[in-house]
Design a protein around this motif. Structure first.
Motif, short mmCIF file in Angstrom:
data_model
loop_
_atom_site.label_atom_id
_atom_site.label_comp_id
_atom_site.label_asym_id
_atom_site.label_seq_id
_atom_site.Cartn_x
_atom_site.Cartn_y
_atom_site.Cartn_z
N TRP A 70 -6.72 -2.73 -8.99
CA TRP A 70 -6.10 -2.53 -7.67
C TRP A 70 -5.12 -1.36 -7.71
CZ3 TRP A 70 -1.32 -2.34 -5.45
CH2 TRP A 70 -1.27 -2.43 -4.06
N ALA B 32 -9.48 -7.37 -7.12
CA ALA B 32 -9.17 -6.10 -7.80
C ALA B 32 -7.85 -6.21 -8.57
CB ALA B 32 -9.11 -4.97 -6.79
N LEU B 33 -6.88 -6.90 -7.98
CA LEU B 33 -5.60 -7.09 -8.67
C LEU B 33 -5.81 -7.90 -9.94
CD1 LEU B 33 -2.50 -6.65 -8.56
CD2 LEU B 33 -2.37 -8.86 -7.37
N HIS C 45 0.80 -1.22 0.00
CA HIS C 45 0.00 0.00 0.00
C HIS C 45 0.84 1.27 0.00
CE1 HIS C 45 -3.85 -1.91 0.13
NE2 HIS C 45 -3.42 -2.70 1.09
N GLU D 14 -9.13 -7.39 -2.39
CA GLU D 14 -7.91 -6.84 -2.99
C GLU D 14 -7.40 -7.75 -4.10
OE1 GLU D 14 -4.61 -4.74 -0.77
OE2 GLU D 14 -5.51 -6.00 0.80
#
Length: 70
Positions: A65, A59-60, A6, A56
């Motif tokens: 992401w 999304a990746l 992040h 997550e």
């Protein structure tokens, strides 16, 4: 379970995937351990964390992401 993903803008996708997968594994393990000791409220927070990590990962995989703080 904070991860460097992040805070790093140009981290390779495979490294990000590995971090997310590790976080999912750790969250699920902690959830099971907490359930076994009767700490169901805390186990629920670990289930929620695992669900966030799964989101997550999705999304990746979808290419949407982005790091939260980079």
């Amino acid at each position: 379970m904070a991860s460097s993903r992040h805070f790093v803008r140009n981290q390779p996708a495979e490294q990000t995937r590995a971090e997310i997968t590790t976080d999912i594994k750790n969250s699920r393990g902690a959830q099971r351990d907490l359930q076994a000791t009767g700490q169901h409220r805390l186990a629920e927070t670990m289930r929620e964390a695992a669900d966030e990590h799964l989101d997550e990962l999705n999304a990746l995989d979808n290419g949407t992401w982005t790091p939260n703080h980079a």
